[in-house]
Design a protein around this motif. Structure first.
Motif, short mmCIF file in Angstrom:
data_model
loop_
_atom_site.label_atom_id
_atom_site.label_comp_id
_atom_site.label_asym_id
_atom_site.label_seq_id
_atom_site.Cartn_x
_atom_site.Cartn_y
_atom_site.Cartn_z
N VAL A 27 -17.60 -91.08 -54.04
CA VAL A 27 -16.58 -91.70 -52.88
C VAL A 27 -16.67 -92.67 -53.23
O VAL A 27 -17.24 -93.49 -53.77
CB VAL A 27 -17.23 -91.07 -51.87
CG1 VAL A 27 -17.72 -89.71 -51.28
CG2 VAL A 27 -18.53 -91.97 -51.73
N ASN A 29 -15.17 -96.53 -50.87
CA ASN A 29 -14.86 -96.95 -49.46
C ASN A 29 -13.72 -98.00 -49.06
O ASN A 29 -14.25 -99.32 -48.55
CB ASN A 29 -16.46 -97.42 -48.49
CG ASN A 29 -17.68 -97.14 -48.84
OD1 ASN A 29 -17.39 -96.46 -47.45
ND2 ASN A 29 -18.77 -96.67 -49.19
N ARG A 120 -20.32 -83.96 -47.93
CA ARG A 120 -18.80 -84.54 -48.10
C ARG A 120 -18.32 -83.25 -49.60
O ARG A 120 -17.32 -83.46 -49.92
CB ARG A 120 -19.38 -85.97 -49.16
CG ARG A 120 -20.14 -86.48 -48.81
CD ARG A 120 -20.06 -87.93 -49.09
NE ARG A 120 -21.16 -88.89 -48.37
CZ ARG A 120 -21.53 -90.85 -48.95
NH1 ARG A 120 -22.70 -90.69 -50.23
NH2 ARG A 120 -21.95 -91.15 -48.33
N ALA A 233 -15.41 -92.42 -48.26
CA ALA A 233 -16.71 -91.70 -47.21
C ALA A 233 -17.48 -92.79 -46.24
O ALA A 233 -17.93 -93.41 -46.45
CB ALA A 233 -17.79 -91.17 -47.91
N GLU A 235 -19.99 -94.60 -43.12
CA GLU A 235 -20.94 -94.70 -42.06
C GLU A 235 -20.82 -96.08 -42.06
O GLU A 235 -20.98 -96.82 -42.66
CB GLU A 235 -21.87 -94.20 -43.35
CG GLU A 235 -22.12 -93.72 -44.56
CD GLU A 235 -23.56 -93.66 -45.20
OE1 GLU A 235 -24.74 -92.91 -44.93
OE2 GLU A 235 -23.28 -93.52 -46.59
N TYR A 260 -21.42 -91.27 -39.44
CA TYR A 260 -20.04 -91.34 -40.92
C TYR A 260 -19.08 -89.91 -40.64
O TYR A 260 -18.68 -89.71 -39.93
CB TYR A 260 -21.35 -90.59 -41.53
CG TYR A 260 -21.94 -89.56 -42.25
CD1 TYR A 260 -21.79 -88.55 -42.82
CD2 TYR A 260 -22.92 -88.90 -40.73
CE1 TYR A 260 -22.16 -86.98 -42.59
CE2 TYR A 260 -24.01 -87.72 -40.96
CZ TYR A 260 -22.74 -87.15 -42.02
OH TYR A 260 -23.41 -85.09 -41.41
N ASP A 261 -18.40 -89.68 -41.52
CA ASP A 261 -17.39 -89.02 -42.23
C ASP A 261 -16.53 -88.50 -43.55
O ASP A 261 -17.44 -89.82 -43.97
CB ASP A 261 -16.52 -89.19 -41.09
CG ASP A 261 -16.01 -87.71 -40.68
OD1 ASP A 261 -16.04 -87.11 -41.19
OD2 ASP A 261 -15.47 -88.26 -39.23
N ALA A 262 -16.01 -88.51 -44.11
CA ALA A 262 -15.10 -88.19 -45.62
C ALA A 262 -14.24 -87.22 -44.99
O ALA A 262 -14.27 -86.36 -44.66
CB ALA A 262 -16.37 -86.95 -46.24
#
Length: 279
Positions: A27, A29, A120, A233, A235, A260-262
């Motif tokens: 992932v 950011n 994820r 992803a 957070e 959080y998410d993805a």
């Protein structure tokens, strides 16, 4: 006569065995959620290229048109939390095993890390299936005879879609890794401690291999090859509050929150390849 055997409680606790995070290497950011819970990402549409018309009275390069664009919206939705209490009498009378900070660390390792990995991989699988990235090779059980062939075919298809060759990661179940080992095709590896701690166990055709517990994988999936640029992803919030003698409690009130998410970038989903053991 009766014999009363002695027993005692140890000050150390027996914790569940849980693997560390396995998806951090797949992932990125790249986007900022600072001050917002939703971002819109633009993509400018490529032009259609034609022949230069050196005899034209005008517009020799072609008829000009405005540059179009598309957008993707990423809305952060996962907002997870828990609250626990350690009453002071229980803190005093359980041999010192109740320590709030240590308990939070245990909860993150045993609950949150596996949950985030699972989420994820599910997001990656859903986006990949929507783009038919799970149809590169036939659905079938993995064996030592087909593990490497499937790996090579999936990786080749990703290359054929012009995805970056450098930085690819294959995340797989222990059973898939075992089949690869039995096939005798694994590269030798000089990975350092940092790589092994993140789950990397070697390389194969230049692709870093990460073994992840099968319980974190989507059903009937045992291999995903991807590139970290595919999925962002965030957070956004990891917050822990430990209140001593909060109103209404004598002891410790523990409050934990994790946002959080993805999100899979649809422009890059062709850098994903999935092997399914069954339809």
């Amino acid at each position: 006569m009766a014999v009363n055997l002695a027993g005692k409680f140890e000050k150390k606790t027996s914790e569940l065995m849980k693997a560390q995070a396995k998806t951090n290497s797949i992932v990125n950011n790249n986007w900022s959620w600072t001050g917002v819970n939703e971002i819109n990402v633009y993509t400018l549409t490529d032009p259609t290229v034609g022949d230069y018309d050196d005899a034209g009275a005008s517009n020799r390069y072609g008829t000009p048109s405005e540059v179009d664009d598309t957008t993707q919206t990423f809305t952060l939705a996962r907002d997870r939390s828990f609250s626990k209490v350690m009453d002071m009498s229980n803190v005093q009378d359980t041999a010192g095993v109740r320590r709030p900070g240590k308990y939070v660390a245990q909860a993150v390792k045993n609950v949150m890390i596996p949950e985030i990995d699972t989420y994820r991989l599910a997001a990656l699988n859903t986006a990949g299936a929507t783009a038919n990235r799970d149809d590169i090779v036939a659905d079938a059980a993995t064996t030592s005879s087909n593990a490497y062939t499937n790996f090579v075919d999936i990786n080749a298809d990703i290359s054929d879609n012009e995805a970056p060759e450098e930085g690819r990661v294959a995340i797989m179940t222990p059973a898939y890794f075992s089949a690869l080992k039995q096939s005798g095709t694994l590269d030798s590896s000089d990975l350092g401690y940092k790589d092994r701690k993140s789950g990397s166990v070697g390389t194969l055709d230049g692709v870093k291999l990460v073994v992840c517990p099968s319980g974190r994988f989507p059903a009937n999936v045992d291999l995903i090859i991807t590139h970290p640029s595919v999925m962002v992803a965030p957070e956004k919030l990891k917050d822990v509050k430990i209140h001593k003698n909060a109103p209404g409690y004598n002891g410790y009130l523990i409050e934990y929150r994790h946002r959080y998410d993805a999100f899979v970038d649809t422009n890059r989903v062709n850098a994903v390849g999935i092997h399914r053991t069954a339809a």
